[in-house]
Design a protein around this motif. Structure first.
Motif, PDB file in Angstrom:
ATOM      1  N   LYS A 285      -3.014   6.866  -8.985  1.00 46.58           N
ATOM      2  CA  LYS A 285      -2.926   5.928  -7.858  1.00 46.58           C
ATOM      3  C   LYS A 285      -1.642   5.122  -8.000  1.00 46.58           C
TER       4      LYS A 285
ATOM      5  N   GLN B  59       0.854  -1.191   0.000  1.00 41.17           N
ATOM      6  CA  GLN B  59       0.000   0.000   0.000  1.00 41.17           C
ATOM      7  C   GLN B  59       0.883   1.231   0.000  1.00 41.17           C
TER       8      GLN B  59
ATOM      9  N   THR C  22       0.429   5.822  -0.455  1.00 37.82           N
ATOM     10  CA  THR C  22      -0.336   7.024  -0.795  1.00 37.82           C
ATOM     11  C   THR C  22       0.616   8.209  -0.832  1.00 37.82           C
ATOM     12  N   CYS C  23       0.175   9.271  -1.533  1.00 37.90           N
ATOM     13  CA  CYS C  23       0.958  10.495  -1.597  1.00 37.90           C
ATOM     14  C   CYS C  23       0.015  11.646  -1.940  1.00 37.90           C
ATOM     15  N   THR C  24       0.413  12.838  -1.588  1.00 37.02           N
ATOM     16  CA  THR C  24      -0.424  14.008  -1.859  1.00 37.02           C
ATOM     17  C   THR C  24      -0.072  14.679  -3.183  1.00 37.02           C
TER      18      THR C  24
END
Length: 552
Positions: A525, A513, A515-517
């Motif tokens: 994604k 998994q 995530t990043c901004t």
């Protein structure tokens, strides 16, 4: 990446009741390199060459089943199944079903007659492609290097995860007629493996890297075969990655051949269905090496193998089925020396075969998935050395062909760190190799022309950008252990922006998994792989834990 080769004749192995003659055709486009001798350790050489072949053909990537034939059969049966289904409810369809079967049978016979020539030609074509592609992997496998003290072979697996090196001291040969130091590619095909199996102790075995191709007049072009091969950059990059890893510090210990036999026995006996698929090496000073096979948690205590290191360690090895390559060497090996760089890092198993040594190098993964992204840099940290000094050091190394950094430092009057920094650069460029067995650097020109390092350094632009973030100290990372693995989060400064990536790594060192901004992640994604900020976070964590462990 395009490679050009020119061979005089082809490699051949001939055998009769009293002798075996092996003649390898070298690449005549390179500097003259040749060797001629008579083997004294026939069986050990045969087993070692067979293990080298196992490295070359090794491919543990997932291969889905071919269901083409089943789908064709199911499609041809669909009309019959539909008719049978209707016949259960309508008796009057029985006669129509019979007619359909006869008609279908006639159509299938006619179809077979029409398509049979096409299928035969298609099968012949794909067989040709298979044989051709399979032999292409032997173009750089093995690379033969002749040095004043030994001759050694190197190869790399098809799945780009396994490295093999066989070094033969000159004591392996009874008589050495002539040799010229250097590195060359040889004409080598898959069919030669069967010929190697005919080597016996009661047969005299002549080993030759044929020098005649360099002596033939260039006007006799019919005697030469020219080959042009386009190998993927990742193949060459992987070869250099594993080679560069030899120069890094590692936990070292010895394993008795019977302990390696027990490892192979467990791997042969059981097949894992769930992760983690690793072997945990538990190393405690003065105690036997202990191995834990996951996910079953089977313990193997190596009573014959005592860990002599000064600090305890627990290291996990993935891609463990690659260790089965060592299985054939067990009867002829005196001991195995293991060098483990750490979790998810390359490891090396060196088999002591008397006057020969076989090195099996394993990358930190088997499949080319996210677990390798930034896990091991091709360009390892090294001291900055100007080009003039680097060339001077490399020229000095060429004088003796192999030498330790301490010896070069004393001979040239240069700092040892400067020597190692320059030689590390040449190692990463494919022009030198570090010999783990003798602890010396050796000259080894992997290719005739210099490799394009700008193309080989990174897999993609995002990885290059991620390394720039780390080099510029623009990454702040925090690591937290979780029941399922490791959680990384932090801040990456990109120009005037700050991004907050977060990564979860499972027990198999896979990025499960993330995530990043940043805009790239918001749009894509993980469908196109991780962004440069996610990669930078993991690279920074790996380097932080690595240098903290070995330098502090």
């Amino acid at each position: 990446m395009l490679f050009n080769y020119k061979f005089h004749g082809s490699t051949s192995v001939s055998s009769n009741a009293s002798a075996v003659d092996m003649s390898f055709a070298p690449d005549t486009l390179r500097q003259p390199t040749y060797f001629s001798g008579v083997l004294a350790k026939n069986i050990n050489f045969r087993e070692a060459m067979s293990a080298l072949h196992d490295v070359v053909v090794s491919d543990l990537r997932f291969k889905p089943k071919d269901k083409t034939a089943y789908k064709e059969w199911a499609a041809s049966q669909e009309a019959m199944w539909m008719a049978e289904f209707g016949a259960e409810y309508q008796a009057n369809l029985k006669s129509k079903l019979s007619e359909l079967r006869e008609e279908l049978s006639t159509l299938q016979q006619n179809r077979s007659k029409l398509m049979d020539p096409f299928y035969k030609a298609q099968r012949k074509y794909f067989d040709y492609l298979y044989q051709k592609d399979r032999d292409f992997w032997f173009v750089l496998d093995p690379v033969i290097t002749v040095h004043p003290d030994e001759i050694f072979f190197e190869c790399f697996s098809q799945d780009e995860s396994t490295y093999g090196k066989l070094g033969c001291n000159y004591e392996v040969f009874k008589n050495i007629n002539e040799f010229e130091c250097g590195t060359t590619n040889i004409d080598y095909s898959a069919d030669l493996y069967n010929e190697f199996q005919k080597i016996r102790n009661y047969k005299e075995t002549n080993f030759t890297v044929d020098p005649s191709g360099f002596q033939v007049q260039t006007t006799n072009e019919d005697a030469y075969t020219e080959v042009k091969i386009d190998l993927p950059d990742s193949w060459v990059r992987g070869f250099l990655q594993v080679s560069s890893a030899m120069t890094l510090p590692a936990h070292t210990f010895e394993l008795h051949p019977m302990d390696v036999h027990n490892i192979c026995f467990i791997l042969r006996r059981q097949k894992e269905k769930l992760g983690p698929r690793s072997i945990r090496f538990v190393l405690k000073p003065g105690e036997p090496v202990k191995l834990i096979f996951e996910p079953w948690n089977h313990e193997l205590v190596c009573r014959r193998s005592i860990y002599l290191g000064s600090e305890p360690a627990e290291i996990r090895l993935w891609g463990r089925r690659r260790l089965l390559i060592l299985e054939r060497l067990i009867p002829v090996t005196q001991k195995f020396t293991v060098h483990m760089l750490g979790n998810g890092m390359p490891s090396f198993f060196i088999a002591d075969l008397g006057y020969m040594n076989f090195t099996l190098g394993l990358s930190g993964w088997t499949a080319n998935d996210w677990s390798r992204a930034g896990n091991f840099d091709l360009m390892a940290p090294r001291a900055e050395v100007d080009n003039f000094t680097k060339e001077r050091i490399f020229k000095a190394l060429r004088e003796n062909w192999r030498e330790s950094s301490v010896s070069l430092s004393q001979r040239l009057g240069l700092d040892k760190k400067l020597i190692e920094g320059a030689l590390s650069a040449y190692t990463q460029a494919g022009r030198a190799i570090y010999d783990l067995n003798q602890k010396v650097y050796r000259v080894r020109e992997l290719t005739q022309e210099p490799l394009p390092m700008d193309k080989l350094r990174f897999d993609n632009p995002r990885e290059a950008t991620a390394n720039e973030f780390v080099a510029n100290k623009a990454v702040n990372v925090q690591a937290t252990q979780t029941p399922n693995g490791l959680k990384l989060n932090g801040v990456v400064k990109d120009k005037n922006q700050q991004y907050k990536p977060e990564v979860i790594i499972d027990k198999d060192e896979r990025m499960v998994q993330a995530t990043c901004t940043c805009n790239f992640f918001v749009q894509n994604k993980l469908y196109k792989g991780p962004c440069e900020h996610i990669l930078a976070l993991r690279i920074a964590h790996n380097k932080q834990s690595w240098w903290t462990k070995f330098l502090n």
